[in-house]
Design an enzyme around this catalytic site. Structure first.
Site, PDB file in Angstrom:
ATOM      1  N   ASP A 161       0.780  -1.392   0.081  1.00 16.89           N
ATOM      2  CA  ASP A 161       0.116   0.203  -0.011  1.00 16.89           C
ATOM      3  C   ASP A 161       0.613   1.827  -0.040  1.00 16.89           C
ATOM      4  OD1 ASP A 161      -1.787  -2.191   0.456  1.00 16.89           O
ATOM      5  OD2 ASP A 161      -3.077  -0.724   2.494  1.00 16.89           O
ATOM      6  N   TYR A 348       4.366   0.037   8.178  1.00 22.47           N
ATOM      7  CA  TYR A 348       3.906  -0.617   7.275  1.00 22.47           C
ATOM      8  C   TYR A 348       4.773  -0.928   5.549  1.00 22.47           C
ATOM      9  CZ  TYR A 348      -0.937  -1.838   5.754  1.00 22.47           C
ATOM     10  OH  TYR A 348      -2.207  -2.015   4.810  1.00 22.47           O
ATOM     11  N   GLU A 392       1.488  -9.433  11.758  1.00 23.88           N
ATOM     12  CA  GLU A 392       0.973  -8.857  10.288  1.00 23.88           C
ATOM     13  C   GLU A 392       1.892  -8.668   9.379  1.00 23.88           C
ATOM     14  OE1 GLU A 392      -0.930  -5.290   9.671  1.00 23.88           O
ATOM     15  OE2 GLU A 392      -1.484  -5.144   7.383  1.00 23.88           O
TER      16      GLU A 392
HETATM   17  C1  2M8 Z   1      -3.376  -4.029   4.093  1.00 19.34           C
HETATM   18  O1  2M8 Z   1      -4.122  -3.210   2.548  1.00 19.34           O
HETATM   19  C2  2M8 Z   1      -6.071  -2.492   2.930  1.00 19.34           C
HETATM   20  C3  2M8 Z   1      -6.286  -1.536   1.584  1.00 19.34           C
HETATM   21  O2  2M8 Z   1      -6.297  -3.184   0.958  1.00 19.34           O
HETATM   22  C4  2M8 Z   1      -5.729  -1.595   4.301  1.00 19.34           C
HETATM   23  O3  2M8 Z   1      -4.675  -0.867   4.493  1.00 19.34           O
HETATM   24  O4  2M8 Z   1      -6.902  -1.170   4.225  1.00 19.34           O
HETATM   25  C5  2M8 Z   1      -2.277  -4.340   2.913  1.00 19.34           C
HETATM   26  O5  2M8 Z   1      -1.128  -4.818   3.652  1.00 19.34           O
HETATM   27  C6  2M8 Z   1      -2.655  -5.235   1.806  1.00 19.34           C
HETATM   28  O6  2M8 Z   1      -1.827  -5.570   0.942  1.00 19.34           O
HETATM   29  C7  2M8 Z   1      -3.453  -6.664   2.799  1.00 19.34           C
HETATM   30  O7  2M8 Z   1      -3.814  -7.698   1.738  1.00 19.34           O
HETATM   31  C8  2M8 Z   1      -4.622  -6.231   3.200  1.00 19.34           C
HETATM   32  C9  2M8 Z   1      -5.322  -7.176   4.244  1.00 19.34           C
HETATM   33  O8  2M8 Z   1      -4.375  -7.663   5.114  1.00 19.34           O
HETATM   34  O9  2M8 Z   1      -4.243  -5.506   4.223  1.00 19.34           O
END
Ligand code: 2M8
Length: 427
Positions: A161, A348, A392
């Site tokens: 992201d 992140y 994560e």
């Molecule tokens: C993160 O992305 C989401 C948006 O899609 C967020 O931050 O709200 C990213 O790390 C993405 O790669 C991942 O799939 C998602 C859910 O783990 O979180």
């Protein structure tokens, strides 16, 4: 059984919402595309049926034109922003996000087929055309006229992201003046110093606003949207996934898709040159509108080996970058180069180590003859999880876990790869 194996299984079971899993409770309360594919890898080590269920439910989000979206909103959960009312997108049955995510699904399906039996084969055959349609969508609607490879219309489409890879693309536009005030939920769940900035969020929402204005016409979003960056991550993941679909088709003797898949693979192999940044001696993200390269080595740069791309010099350059970074940090492979000014070890995608990325990178290294470095990645991940838990992602300097805890893909990657006892799906 290693006690951590049981903990990983417990996490996957706790994150199960009835056939699909959420990445982690509260922070990410929906089904995410590539998270689900990785979760299936984990489920497959102890419950094959549940693994296939995860993938079958993911396919339920598919749009008429083939896109499998990045989020499936089966509920409207107050814990997450931006939810279904902001996206205003979906198919006839399910509200979804309006963009996609890294297409790892086909590669997971192939692994399940090759490590499974008759019933895995049948379930894979039922999904094949859906996945092929998704890849068609990528090659058609996300392939800009101006460059030879697919591109991403939103940083979220890459899964990485707020990587510095997108700073250049994001610097091309200002947040929209017509955005309503918004209330982020992510920073209420976790330390804001680990998450993207409010300004970046306003830009993310600006792209969603454009998508809505185009009535989610995806080709138009690609050609006219505010952001368009070719991502080595999505490019290499799709190339490998095309190879995996081709292997499945050939294995089954189904000729129908062979010519189409072969032509995508050949075009992507050639098109990879577009992403080669000689100055960095690495494959880097490239802003399609300006033609400018991102100037850092990311964990997606390392995925060229996973896609089997690059001549001897390019592969050596990639591995040299990894060896250089290995000397600068305590855990491979950080999402961004620690020698770079934009590196932030806990924010992140601007520094932390990501389990699912390392799994793919190590796979590529192993296949291309860099077994020692592949082992280093696996051992680093094992150590991070043993010391800190199923986070994560992890700070590569301190080893601390970042952002979401009890995370599905970390549990899955433990079971399928990072645990020293794993054999089931490692092949
Ligand atoms: C993160 O992305 C989401 C948006 O899609 C967020 O931050 O709200 C990213 O790390 C993405 O790669 C991942 O799939 C998602 C859910 O783990 O979180």
């Amino acid at each position: 059984m290693d006690n951590l194996d049981q903990r990983a299984i417990d996490i996957l079971e706790r994150n199960d919402r009835g056939g699909y899993s959420v990445p982690t409770a509260h922070l990410y309360p929906y089904q995410w595309n590539w998270d689900s594919a990785f979760a299936a890898l984990g489920f497959a080590t102890f419950d094959r049926d549940r693994a296939w269920r995860e993938l079958e439910l993911l396919i339920e989000g598919q749009w008429d034109k083939g896109m499998i979206p990045h989020i499936l909103f089966r509920t409207d959960d107050p814990d997450y922003f931006p939810g279904p009312s902001v996206w205003q997108a979906g198919n006839a049955k399910i509200a979804t996000g309006g963009i996609s995510q890294p297409p790892v699904l086909a590669s997971v399906i192939r692994l399940l087929v090759e490590s499974g039996g008759q019933s895995d084969d049948e379930r894979a055959r039922a999904l094949f055309d859906h996945v092929l349609d998704w890849h068609r969508w990528y090659h058609r609607d996300r392939k800009p006229d101006a460059c030879p490879v697919i591109a991403a219309v939103h940083p979220w489409e890459t899964g990485r992201d707020n990587s510095p890879d997108w700073d250049l693309g994001l610097s091309q536009f200002e947040p929209s003046k017509s955005l309503p005030d918004f209330d982020r939920k992510d920073t209420a769940h976790v330390d804001p110093s680990m998450r993207p900035s409010d300004y970046q969020y306003a830009q993310y929402l600006t792209i969603i606003e454009a998508g809505r204005a185009f009535d989610w016409d995806q080709k138009r979003l690609t050609e006219e949207g505010p952001f368009l960056v070719a991502d080595p991550g999505n490019h290499f993941i799709l190339l490998r996934a095309d190879r995996d679909l081709l292997a499945l088709a050939l294995g089954w003797g189904t000729e129908g898709a062979v010519a189409e898949l072969t032509s995508w693979i050949e075009a992507a192999e050639l098109g990879s040159a577009y992403l080669w940044n000689d100055k960095q001696c690495a494959y880097c993200a490239r802003d399609v509108r300006t033609g400018k390269f991102s100037n850092g080595f990311s964990n997606a740069s390392a995925l060229c080996l996973y896609a089997g791309v690059g001549d001897a010099r390019q592969r050596a350059g990639t591995v040299d970058n990894m060896m250089r970074i290995q000397r600068l940090t305590n855990a491979l492979q950080p999402s961004w180069d620690p020698a770079h000014a934009q590196f932030e070890p806990q924010r992140y995608w601007r520094g932390p180590v990501w389990p699912q990325m390392n799994y793919m990178i190590a796979k590529g290294l192993e296949e291309q003859g860099f077994a020692q470095l592949a082992l280093r990645l696996r051992e680093d991940m094992e150590r991070l999880i043993r010391t800190s838990g199923f986070w994560e992602c992890f700070n590569p300097e301190t080893g601390e876990g970042c952002i979401g805890s009890d995370f599905s893909w970390t549990a899955a990657i433990w079971l399928a790869w990072a645990s020293p006892d794993t054999t089931a799906l490692a092949a």
